[in-house]
Motif scaffolding. Sequence first.
Motif, PDB file in Angstrom:
ATOM      1  N   LEU A 204       0.840  -1.198   0.000  1.00 49.38           N
ATOM      2  CA  LEU A 204       0.000   0.000   0.000  1.00 49.38           C
ATOM      3  C   LEU A 204       0.874   1.246   0.000  1.00 49.38           C
ATOM      4  O   LEU A 204       1.775   1.373   0.828  1.00 49.38           O
ATOM      5  N   ALA A 205       0.591   2.162  -0.902  1.00 53.51           N
ATOM      6  CA  ALA A 205       1.305   3.440  -0.908  1.00 53.51           C
ATOM      7  C   ALA A 205       0.858   4.259   0.298  1.00 53.51           C
ATOM      8  O   ALA A 205      -0.288   4.151   0.739  1.00 53.51           O
ATOM      9  N   PRO A 206       1.741   5.102   0.841  1.00 51.72           N
ATOM     10  CA  PRO A 206       1.356   5.933   1.989  1.00 51.72           C
ATOM     11  C   PRO A 206       0.142   6.822   1.705  1.00 51.72           C
ATOM     12  O   PRO A 206      -0.619   7.138   2.615  1.00 51.72           O
ATOM     13  N   ASP A 207      -0.059   7.189   0.426  1.00 54.96           N
ATOM     14  CA  ASP A 207      -1.203   8.028   0.059  1.00 54.96           C
ATOM     15  C   ASP A 207      -2.380   7.199  -0.456  1.00 54.96           C
ATOM     16  O   ASP A 207      -3.262   7.709  -1.143  1.00 54.96           O
ATOM     17  N   PHE A 208      -2.423   5.923  -0.085  1.00 57.17           N
ATOM     18  CA  PHE A 208      -3.486   5.018  -0.528  1.00 57.17           C
ATOM     19  C   PHE A 208      -4.873   5.585  -0.213  1.00 57.17           C
ATOM     20  O   PHE A 208      -5.116   6.157   0.844  1.00 57.17           O
ATOM     21  N   HIS A 209      -5.788   5.361  -1.164  1.00 61.18           N
ATOM     22  CA  HIS A 209      -7.187   5.784  -1.004  1.00 61.18           C
ATOM     23  C   HIS A 209      -8.077   4.728  -1.655  1.00 61.18           C
ATOM     24  O   HIS A 209      -7.746   4.189  -2.710  1.00 61.18           O
ATOM     25  N   GLU A 210      -9.206   4.445  -1.010  1.00 57.76           N
ATOM     26  CA  GLU A 210     -10.149   3.469  -1.565  1.00 57.76           C
ATOM     27  C   GLU A 210     -11.575   3.946  -1.383  1.00 57.76           C
ATOM     28  O   GLU A 210     -11.941   4.465  -0.329  1.00 57.76           O
ATOM     29  N   PHE A 211     -12.364   3.746  -2.436  1.00 60.75           N
ATOM     30  CA  PHE A 211     -13.822   3.808  -2.337  1.00 60.75           C
ATOM     31  C   PHE A 211     -14.256   2.350  -2.305  1.00 60.75           C
ATOM     32  O   PHE A 211     -14.189   1.649  -3.307  1.00 60.75           O
ATOM     33  N   GLY A 212     -14.661   1.865  -1.140  1.00 63.09           N
ATOM     34  CA  GLY A 212     -14.991   0.462  -0.987  1.00 63.09           C
ATOM     35  C   GLY A 212     -16.375   0.110  -1.491  1.00 63.09           C
ATOM     36  O   GLY A 212     -17.249   0.971  -1.643  1.00 63.09           O
ATOM     37  N   THR A 213     -16.574  -1.163  -1.721  1.00 61.21           N
ATOM     38  CA  THR A 213     -17.873  -1.673  -2.144  1.00 61.21           C
ATOM     39  C   THR A 213     -18.945  -1.328  -1.120  1.00 61.21           C
ATOM     40  O   THR A 213     -20.104  -1.139  -1.456  1.00 61.21           O
ATOM     41  N   SER A 214     -18.528  -1.224   0.132  1.00 63.97           N
ATOM     42  CA  SER A 214     -19.455  -0.899   1.218  1.00 63.97           C
ATOM     43  C   SER A 214     -19.930   0.547   1.147  1.00 63.97           C
ATOM     44  O   SER A 214     -20.867   0.927   1.852  1.00 63.97           O
ATOM     45  N   GLY A 215     -19.265   1.357   0.337  1.00 60.66           N
ATOM     46  CA  GLY A 215     -19.583   2.773   0.272  1.00 60.66           C
ATOM     47  C   GLY A 215     -18.669   3.614   1.147  1.00 60.66           C
ATOM     48  O   GLY A 215     -18.693   4.838   1.090  1.00 60.66           O
TER      49      GLY A 215
END
Length: 120
Positions: free
Chosen positions: A33-44
């Motif tokens: 994982l990059a330190p600036d990791f970002h995710e829009f998860g399936t959960s919302g």
Amino acid sequence: MDEEEQVAAALAAERESLANDCRADAPRFARLLAPDFHEFGTSGRELDYGTALRVGAEMASEGEPIEVRNMRGRLVADGVVLVKYTSERAGRRSHRTSLWRRGDGGQWQIFHHQGTPAAN
């Protein structure tokens, strides 16, 4: 690295990041994982680096593997690969995209991920 090698490396890193044994090993998962990791998860939910590490460990402890179908990648710039696939876990299917970049040391890290619920 040529285009084919970059795509293959990013696909291998994506597969590794999905494995329960990787997610259960915090230092190993953190390297992907990059330190600036970002995710829009399936959960919302939106996840950052720290939250993703915690959620990954929780998912691994549940023991159910993530099944992957139709994984493919495309080089979008030198050192940046878009990965797309469909996943299934606990009866929920999701369409997923990830952006991976190669760091100065050659390590591939995911810096953005999106999961979208798929029609069953």
